[in-house]
Design a protein around this motif. Structure first.
Motif, mmCIF file in Angstrom:
data_model
loop_
_atom_site.group_PDB
_atom_site.id
_atom_site.type_symbol
_atom_site.label_atom_id
_atom_site.label_comp_id
_atom_site.label_asym_id
_atom_site.label_seq_id
_atom_site.Cartn_x
_atom_site.Cartn_y
_atom_site.Cartn_z
ATOM 1 N N ARG A 59 0.805 -1.225 0.000
ATOM 2 C CA ARG A 59 0.000 0.000 0.000
ATOM 3 C C ARG A 59 0.836 1.272 0.000
ATOM 4 O O ARG A 59 0.322 2.359 -0.237
ATOM 5 C CB ARG A 59 -0.970 -0.004 1.178
ATOM 6 C CG ARG A 59 -0.289 0.050 2.521
ATOM 7 C CD ARG A 59 -1.290 -0.211 3.651
ATOM 8 N NE ARG A 59 -0.646 -0.177 4.937
ATOM 9 C CZ ARG A 59 -0.554 0.904 5.686
ATOM 10 N NH1 ARG A 59 -1.082 2.035 5.291
ATOM 11 N NH2 ARG A 59 0.051 0.853 6.855
ATOM 12 N N HIS A 60 2.127 1.162 0.280
ATOM 13 C CA HIS A 60 3.028 2.320 0.275
ATOM 14 C C HIS A 60 3.658 2.572 -1.098
ATOM 15 O O HIS A 60 4.392 3.537 -1.268
ATOM 16 C CB HIS A 60 4.162 2.124 1.290
ATOM 17 C CG HIS A 60 3.699 1.987 2.699
ATOM 18 N ND1 HIS A 60 4.063 0.911 3.481
ATOM 19 C CD2 HIS A 60 2.910 2.775 3.462
ATOM 20 C CE1 HIS A 60 3.518 1.052 4.678
ATOM 21 N NE2 HIS A 60 2.808 2.177 4.686
ATOM 22 N N MET A 61 3.390 1.690 -2.067
ATOM 23 C CA MET A 61 4.068 1.749 -3.356
ATOM 24 C C MET A 61 3.289 2.577 -4.373
ATOM 25 O O MET A 61 2.074 2.700 -4.306
ATOM 26 C CB MET A 61 4.276 0.344 -3.911
ATOM 27 C CG MET A 61 5.069 -0.585 -3.001
ATOM 28 S SD MET A 61 6.729 0.000 -2.591
ATOM 29 C CE MET A 61 6.673 -0.038 -0.786
ATOM 30 N N ASN A 62 4.039 3.106 -5.355
ATOM 31 C CA ASN A 62 3.421 3.835 -6.469
ATOM 32 C C ASN A 62 3.119 2.860 -7.605
ATOM 33 O O ASN A 62 3.342 1.651 -7.481
ATOM 34 C CB ASN A 62 4.314 5.001 -6.923
ATOM 35 C CG ASN A 62 5.657 4.547 -7.462
ATOM 36 O OD1 ASN A 62 5.852 3.401 -7.882
ATOM 37 N ND2 ASN A 62 6.613 5.457 -7.473
ATOM 38 N N GLY A 63 2.667 3.378 -8.732
ATOM 39 C CA GLY A 63 2.306 2.544 -9.871
ATOM 40 C C GLY A 63 3.467 1.777 -10.465
ATOM 41 O O GLY A 63 3.280 0.769 -11.134
ATOM 42 N N HIS A 68 6.078 5.267 -2.841
ATOM 43 C CA HIS A 68 5.605 6.573 -3.299
ATOM 44 C C HIS A 68 6.400 7.669 -2.607
ATOM 45 O O HIS A 68 6.646 7.603 -1.395
ATOM 46 C CB HIS A 68 4.114 6.704 -2.973
ATOM 47 C CG HIS A 68 3.448 7.802 -3.701
ATOM 48 N ND1 HIS A 68 3.636 9.125 -3.378
ATOM 49 C CD2 HIS A 68 2.591 7.784 -4.742
ATOM 50 C CE1 HIS A 68 2.921 9.873 -4.186
ATOM 51 N NE2 HIS A 68 2.273 9.079 -5.033
ATOM 52 N N GLY A 69 6.812 8.664 -3.369
ATOM 53 C CA GLY A 69 7.562 9.784 -2.807
ATOM 54 C C GLY A 69 6.797 10.497 -1.710
ATOM 55 O O GLY A 69 7.380 10.964 -0.731
ATOM 56 N N GLY A 70 5.482 10.571 -1.860
ATOM 57 C CA GLY A 70 4.660 11.197 -0.830
ATOM 58 C C GLY A 70 4.711 10.425 0.478
ATOM 59 O O GLY A 70 4.673 11.011 1.555
ATOM 60 N N CYS A 71 4.822 9.110 0.400
ATOM 61 C CA CYS A 71 4.949 8.297 1.604
ATOM 62 C C CYS A 71 6.282 8.579 2.293
ATOM 63 O O CYS A 71 6.337 8.746 3.508
ATOM 64 C CB CYS A 71 4.819 6.814 1.251
ATOM 65 S SG CYS A 71 4.881 5.718 2.681
#
Length: 154
Positions: A59-63, A68-71
């Motif tokens: 759930r912390h990963m991007n596409g 994800h940088g936001g995480c």
């Protein structure tokens, strides 16, 4: 400007973790956003510095399949208050500035840890510099400014 209540140790929602991978650490149970984003854990190391961590989940990963940088920036925003705990005392604080340089991707399953230092603290302003690592590999370096605000922790 984001408010972060990740400072102080008394009756403010900072609870001891008694089981699982992070047994012996603490977490801010009262911070609903950080619990959903992480949850993030923290502890004081033997040398007196603070360490924050969480385990990377899908759930912390991007596409693209990387964190994800936001995480990573959310984690850094939380970590600055842990790093600055002693300088904050009983004060509340808000993030005035947070900048980061992404160094490498983080992946599912990795242990994500942040460490850092208070570069300068005086009056109402605290400057923090730190680094996030994934399984020991640097993935983000960050600089932040915290502004103490009126009131003390509940």
């Amino acid at each position: 400007m984001s408010e972060n209540e990740g400072v102080g140790e008394g009756g403010n929602g900072l609870v001891d973790v008694t089981g699982g991978e992070f047994a012996g650490w603490q977490t801010w149970q009262s911070d609903a956003f950080e619990q959903r984003a992480g949850p993030f854990y923290e502890k004081r190391q033997a040398d007196g510095t603070m360490l924050t961590a969480f385990r990377a989940e899908p759930r912390h990963m991007n596409g693209a399949g990387f964190m994800h940088g936001g995480c990573l920036m959310t984690f850094a925003d939380s970590a600055i208050f842990t790093i600055a705990r002693d300088a904050m005392g009983d004060s509340r604080g808000v993030t005035l500035s947070l900048s980061g340089d992404f160094l490498d991707p983080a992946r599912v399953g990795q242990l994500i840890e942040a460490t850092g230092e208070v570069v300068r603290a005086g009056g109402k302003t605290i400057f923090v510099a730190g680094q996030v690592r994934a399984d020991g590999n640097p993935v983000l370096r960050f600089d932040a400014i915290i502004r103490k605000v009126r009131g003390t922790r509940d």
